[in-house]
Design a protein around this motif. Structure first.
Motif, PDB file in Angstrom:
ATOM      1  N   GLY A 258      11.114  -2.368  -0.662  1.00  0.00           N
ATOM      2  CA  GLY A 258      10.403  -2.800  -1.866  1.00  0.00           C
ATOM      3  C   GLY A 258      10.926  -4.122  -2.400  1.00  0.00           C
ATOM      4  O   GLY A 258      10.165  -4.941  -2.921  1.00  0.00           O
ATOM      5  N   ALA A 259      12.232  -4.350  -2.258  1.00  0.00           N
ATOM      6  CA  ALA A 259      12.820  -5.609  -2.713  1.00  0.00           C
ATOM      7  C   ALA A 259      12.344  -6.774  -1.849  1.00  0.00           C
ATOM      8  O   ALA A 259      12.002  -7.851  -2.362  1.00  0.00           O
ATOM      9  CB  ALA A 259      14.347  -5.511  -2.683  1.00  0.00           C
TER      10      ALA A 259
ATOM     11  N   GLN B 149       7.558   7.909  -3.444  1.00  0.00           N
ATOM     12  CA  GLN B 149       7.817   7.075  -2.266  1.00  0.00           C
ATOM     13  C   GLN B 149       6.558   6.904  -1.425  1.00  0.00           C
ATOM     14  O   GLN B 149       6.298   5.819  -0.893  1.00  0.00           O
ATOM     15  CB  GLN B 149       8.938   7.693  -1.424  1.00  0.00           C
ATOM     16  N   GLU B 150       5.761   7.960  -1.318  1.00  0.00           N
ATOM     17  CA  GLU B 150       4.492   7.840  -0.592  1.00  0.00           C
ATOM     18  C   GLU B 150       3.560   6.862  -1.300  1.00  0.00           C
ATOM     19  O   GLU B 150       2.909   6.031  -0.651  1.00  0.00           O
ATOM     20  CB  GLU B 150       3.832   9.215  -0.466  1.00  0.00           C
ATOM     21  N   ALA B 151       3.498   6.968  -2.629  1.00  0.00           N
ATOM     22  CA  ALA B 151       2.639   6.051  -3.389  1.00  0.00           C
ATOM     23  C   ALA B 151       3.121   4.616  -3.230  1.00  0.00           C
ATOM     24  O   ALA B 151       2.307   3.684  -3.103  1.00  0.00           O
ATOM     25  CB  ALA B 151       2.631   6.452  -4.870  1.00  0.00           C
ATOM     26  N   GLU B 152       4.449   4.414  -3.220  1.00  0.00           N
ATOM     27  CA  GLU B 152       5.001   3.077  -3.016  1.00  0.00           C
ATOM     28  C   GLU B 152       4.631   2.558  -1.623  1.00  0.00           C
ATOM     29  O   GLU B 152       4.243   1.394  -1.463  1.00  0.00           O
ATOM     30  CB  GLU B 152       6.519   3.088  -3.171  1.00  0.00           C
ATOM     31  N   ALA B 153       4.757   3.418  -0.614  1.00  0.00           N
ATOM     32  CA  ALA B 153       4.439   3.015   0.758  1.00  0.00           C
ATOM     33  C   ALA B 153       2.973   2.611   0.882  1.00  0.00           C
ATOM     34  O   ALA B 153       2.646   1.586   1.497  1.00  0.00           O
ATOM     35  CB  ALA B 153       4.755   4.155   1.723  1.00  0.00           C
ATOM     36  N   VAL B 154       2.080   3.398   0.298  1.00  0.00           N
ATOM     37  CA  VAL B 154       0.646   3.076   0.345  1.00  0.00           C
ATOM     38  C   VAL B 154       0.391   1.734  -0.324  1.00  0.00           C
ATOM     39  O   VAL B 154      -0.343   0.887   0.205  1.00  0.00           O
ATOM     40  CB  VAL B 154      -0.191   4.195  -0.327  1.00  0.00           C
ATOM     41  N   HIS B 155       1.007   1.530  -1.488  1.00  0.00           N
ATOM     42  CA  HIS B 155       0.811   0.267  -2.218  1.00  0.00           C
ATOM     43  C   HIS B 155       1.314  -0.928  -1.411  1.00  0.00           C
ATOM     44  O   HIS B 155       0.589  -1.918  -1.233  1.00  0.00           O
ATOM     45  CB  HIS B 155       1.540   0.332  -3.557  1.00  0.00           C
ATOM     46  N   ILE B 156       2.542  -0.841  -0.914  1.00  0.00           N
ATOM     47  CA  ILE B 156       3.144  -1.959  -0.188  1.00  0.00           C
ATOM     48  C   ILE B 156       2.367  -2.277   1.079  1.00  0.00           C
ATOM     49  O   ILE B 156       1.970  -3.429   1.327  1.00  0.00           O
ATOM     50  CB  ILE B 156       4.617  -1.650   0.159  1.00  0.00           C
ATOM     51  N   LEU B 157       2.130  -1.261   1.894  1.00  0.00           N
ATOM     52  CA  LEU B 157       1.514  -1.500   3.204  1.00  0.00           C
ATOM     53  C   LEU B 157       0.041  -1.883   3.081  1.00  0.00           C
ATOM     54  O   LEU B 157      -0.446  -2.734   3.846  1.00  0.00           O
ATOM     55  CB  LEU B 157       1.691  -0.270   4.090  1.00  0.00           C
ATOM     56  N   SER B 158      -0.671  -1.302   2.122  1.00  0.00           N
ATOM     57  CA  SER B 158      -2.076  -1.670   1.925  1.00  0.00           C
ATOM     58  C   SER B 158      -2.199  -3.111   1.437  1.00  0.00           C
ATOM     59  O   SER B 158      -3.120  -3.834   1.840  1.00  0.00           O
ATOM     60  CB  SER B 158      -2.747  -0.721   0.922  1.00  0.00           C
ATOM     61  N   THR B 159      -1.252  -3.526   0.578  1.00  0.00           N
ATOM     62  CA  THR B 159      -1.261  -4.916   0.109  1.00  0.00           C
ATOM     63  C   THR B 159      -1.004  -5.881   1.260  1.00  0.00           C
ATOM     64  O   THR B 159      -1.689  -6.903   1.397  1.00  0.00           O
ATOM     65  CB  THR B 159      -0.191  -5.116  -0.986  1.00  0.00           C
ATOM     66  N   ILE B 160      -0.011  -5.558   2.099  1.00  0.00           N
ATOM     67  CA  ILE B 160       0.285  -6.423   3.245  1.00  0.00           C
ATOM     68  C   ILE B 160      -0.903  -6.472   4.198  1.00  0.00           C
ATOM     69  O   ILE B 160      -1.251  -7.548   4.713  1.00  0.00           O
ATOM     70  CB  ILE B 160       1.554  -5.938   3.974  1.00  0.00           C
ATOM     71  N   LEU B 161      -1.552  -5.344   4.423  1.00  0.00           N
ATOM     72  CA  LEU B 161      -2.730  -5.319   5.302  1.00  0.00           C
ATOM     73  C   LEU B 161      -3.822  -6.240   4.768  1.00  0.00           C
ATOM     74  O   LEU B 161      -4.417  -7.020   5.530  1.00  0.00           O
ATOM     75  CB  LEU B 161      -3.259  -3.890   5.438  1.00  0.00           C
ATOM     76  N   GLU B 162      -4.077  -6.152   3.471  1.00  0.00           N
ATOM     77  CA  GLU B 162      -5.108  -6.998   2.864  1.00  0.00           C
ATOM     78  C   GLU B 162      -4.760  -8.479   3.033  1.00  0.00           C
ATOM     79  O   GLU B 162      -5.632  -9.303   3.372  1.00  0.00           O
ATOM     80  CB  GLU B 162      -5.257  -6.656   1.380  1.00  0.00           C
ATOM     81  N   ILE B 163      -3.499  -8.812   2.811  1.00  0.00           N
ATOM     82  CA  ILE B 163      -3.065 -10.206   2.975  1.00  0.00           C
ATOM     83  C   ILE B 163      -3.206 -10.643   4.431  1.00  0.00           C
ATOM     84  O   ILE B 163      -3.701 -11.742   4.722  1.00  0.00           O
ATOM     85  CB  ILE B 163      -1.605 -10.373   2.488  1.00  0.00           C
ATOM     86  N   ARG B 164      -2.773  -9.794   5.356  1.00  0.00           N
ATOM     87  CA  ARG B 164      -2.850 -10.126   6.779  1.00  0.00           C
ATOM     88  C   ARG B 164      -4.287 -10.351   7.241  1.00  0.00           C
ATOM     89  O   ARG B 164      -4.560 -11.262   8.032  1.00  0.00           O
ATOM     90  CB  ARG B 164      -2.224  -9.012   7.620  1.00  0.00           C
ATOM     91  N   GLU B 165      -5.180  -9.539   6.745  1.00  0.00           N
ATOM     92  CA  GLU B 165      -6.579  -9.665   7.191  1.00  0.00           C
ATOM     93  C   GLU B 165      -7.214 -10.963   6.704  1.00  0.00           C
ATOM     94  O   GLU B 165      -8.213 -11.401   7.256  1.00  0.00           O
ATOM     95  CB  GLU B 165      -7.383  -8.445   6.732  1.00  0.00           C
ATOM     96  N   HIS B 166      -6.623 -11.554   5.671  1.00  0.00           N
ATOM     97  CA  HIS B 166      -7.150 -12.824   5.160  1.00  0.00           C
ATOM     98  C   HIS B 166      -6.390 -14.040   5.683  1.00  0.00           C
ATOM     99  O   HIS B 166      -6.927 -15.152   5.683  1.00  0.00           O
ATOM    100  CB  HIS B 166      -7.100 -12.835   3.624  1.00  0.00           C
ATOM    101  N   THR B 167      -5.140 -13.846   6.124  1.00  0.00           N
ATOM    102  CA  THR B 167      -4.316 -15.013   6.482  1.00  0.00           C
ATOM    103  C   THR B 167      -3.876 -15.051   7.937  1.00  0.00           C
ATOM    104  O   THR B 167      -3.327 -16.061   8.378  1.00  0.00           O
ATOM    105  CB  THR B 167      -3.056 -15.063   5.598  1.00  0.00           C
ATOM    106  N   ALA B 168      -4.077 -13.970   8.686  1.00  0.00           N
ATOM    107  CA  ALA B 168      -3.554 -13.928  10.060  1.00  0.00           C
ATOM    108  C   ALA B 168      -4.646 -13.596  11.077  1.00  0.00           C
ATOM    109  O   ALA B 168      -4.403 -12.912  12.066  1.00  0.00           O
ATOM    110  CB  ALA B 168      -2.417 -12.909  10.146  1.00  0.00           C
ATOM    111  N   LYS B 169      -5.860 -14.087  10.833  1.00  0.00           N
ATOM    112  CA  LYS B 169      -6.983 -13.748  11.700  1.00  0.00           C
ATOM    113  C   LYS B 169      -6.784 -14.233  13.133  1.00  0.00           C
ATOM    114  O   LYS B 169      -7.353 -13.671  14.074  1.00  0.00           O
ATOM    115  CB  LYS B 169      -8.274 -14.325  11.117  1.00  0.00           C
ATOM    116  N   GLU B 170      -5.988 -15.274  13.301  1.00  0.00           N
ATOM    117  CA  GLU B 170      -5.753 -15.809  14.642  1.00  0.00           C
ATOM    118  C   GLU B 170      -4.532 -15.185  15.313  1.00  0.00           C
ATOM    119  O   GLU B 170      -4.133 -15.601  16.400  1.00  0.00           O
ATOM    120  CB  GLU B 170      -5.585 -17.335  14.566  1.00  0.00           C
ATOM    121  N   LYS B 171      -3.926 -14.199  14.656  1.00  0.00           N
ATOM    122  CA  LYS B 171      -2.756 -13.518  15.216  1.00  0.00           C
ATOM    123  C   LYS B 171      -3.021 -12.012  15.245  1.00  0.00           C
ATOM    124  O   LYS B 171      -2.507 -11.261  14.405  1.00  0.00           O
ATOM    125  CB  LYS B 171      -1.510 -13.825  14.385  1.00  0.00           C
TER     126      LYS B 171
END
Length: 376
Positions: A215-216, A280-302
């Motif tokens: 989380g940090a 901890q499950e709620a934290e995991a969903v929040h963290i990983l879903s946020t990263i997924l959303e960012i990745r789908e917008h910024t890493a389309k070529e990877k």
């Protein structure tokens, strides 16, 4: 929700609202030991935490019974203390879960309960109050109440400063909330300073590769993301993904091994198996879903980066028994894996995950039919 009734206050007795501590005018009709200034705060408390603890409050807020001996009296006090400690933890985890779900307003009454029980058990100056102050600070930040957040953080900092037994976990939480505050104020330099301290103290407690430290890293990555320093943000999001992928994949491998052995009992097949508690499950969903959303917008070529986070989120949802979501994400990752040059290893891992999801769905379907037949 239980009915609430106008309160006839006995002469000379001052009762305070559970939420805001204003003079109380109403009482909960179910426990009759909880008071409110009006309908709005009673409903807010009920929705947040009171429904879960209503009956648990009765023995804490009624007169202790008469004891025949000092031994009985001591035992009664120990039971009372254990009940209060149980409520501290329950209220804390409920408030924490709401925060990770983005339900900041709902978290406030539960966090206030945790704070008050801590005061009752540990006293006004104890470092044990700090986690509750930090919950209230984080909720205030989420609600945009920056001044209120600063007041709670000041209380937490002052308590830590006076304490001689403040551990690394408390220091980690304090710096994390200061990092959140400065991020909300767009003071990114101070935010980075405090989040770097959070990473240090969390690593001292849990290790640098533990999910509780992730989380940090995630919050630090968000700061760099806001500053448009994408290379640094990208590397930190990758670290967070790797930590969670390693943790969740171990559970998946354990289940794959179990499939090669005689079938476990049905209850074992149906249970949630993340190894995490609800916050901890709620934290995991929040963290990983946020990263997924960012990745789908910024890493389309990877595609390999997107595949890994898709797989990680899919594993999490599978272990949380959100099977339809897990299947959707795993299929998406599997389709993308076909674009990789060395695709067989990743595709095989995703096929195994899809097999587990299908197997779990089959077990649930059979269990449902069994219990329906039993009902007839």
């Amino acid at each position: 929700m239980n009915e609430i009734y106008p309160l006839a206050v006995p002469k000379g007795r001052k009762l305070k609202c559970e939420v805001c501590e204003a003079p109380a005018e109403r009482v909960c009709g179910a426990c009759t030991v909880t008071y409110y200034c009006g309908v709005a705060h009673q409903r807010a408390d009920w929705a947040s935490i009171h429904e879960k603890i209503c009956q648990l409050l009765i023995p804490l807020r009624t007169t202790l019974p008469f004891y025949n001996s000092e031994e009985e009296r001591k035992h009664g006090r120990e039971q009372l203390l254990q009940r209060q400690k149980h409520l501290i933890e329950l209220c804390y985890k409920v408030a924490q879960k709401y925060l990770f779900e983005g339900k900041h307003e709902e978290s406030v009454p539960a966090a206030l309960h945790s704070l008050r029980f801590r005061i009752n058990v540990y006293g006004l100056n104890s470092v044990q109050l700090v986690p509750a102050y930090l919950l209230l600070s984080e909720a205030s930040i989420g609600l945009g109440h920056i001044v209120q957040a600063e007041e709670y953080l000041s209380q937490a900092q002052w308590t830590v400063l006076k304490s001689t037994d403040c551990n690394n976990e408390i220091h980690s939480l304090l710096h994390r909330n200061l990092g959140l505050l400065y991020t909300a104020k767009e003071n990114y330099e101070d935010a980075r300073y405090h989040l770097a301290n959070d990473i240090y103290f969390a690593s001292c407690v849990y290790g640098s590769e533990d999910v509780r430290t992730s989380g940090a890293y995630f919050l630090m990555a968000n700061v760099f993301f806001h500053q448009k320093k994408m290379d640094v943000a990208d590397s930190m999001y990758t670290k967070v993904t790797d930590i969670w992928h390693t943790f969740l994949d171990q559970h998946i491998q354990n289940q794959l091994c179990a499939r090669k052995k005689p079938a476990d009992i049905l209850a074992k097949e149906l249970e949630n198996d993340t190894g995490l508690d609800e916050p901890q499950e709620a934290e995991a969903v929040h963290i990983l879903s946020t990263i997924l959303e960012i990745r789908e917008h910024t890493a389309k070529e990877k595609p390999e980066i997107i595949i890994k986070i898709l797989k990680t989120v899919a594993m999490l949802h599978y272990l949380m028994m959100n099977l339809s979501k897990a299947h959707e994400l795993a299929v998406k990752a599997y389709v993308l894996s076909k674009e990789l040059p060395n695709k067989e290893d990743e595709s095989q891992a995703l096929r195994e995950l899809l097999g587990l999801i299908a197997s779990k769905n089959s077990v649930i379907s059979k269990a449902s039919k069994y219990f329906l037949n039993q009902g007839h």
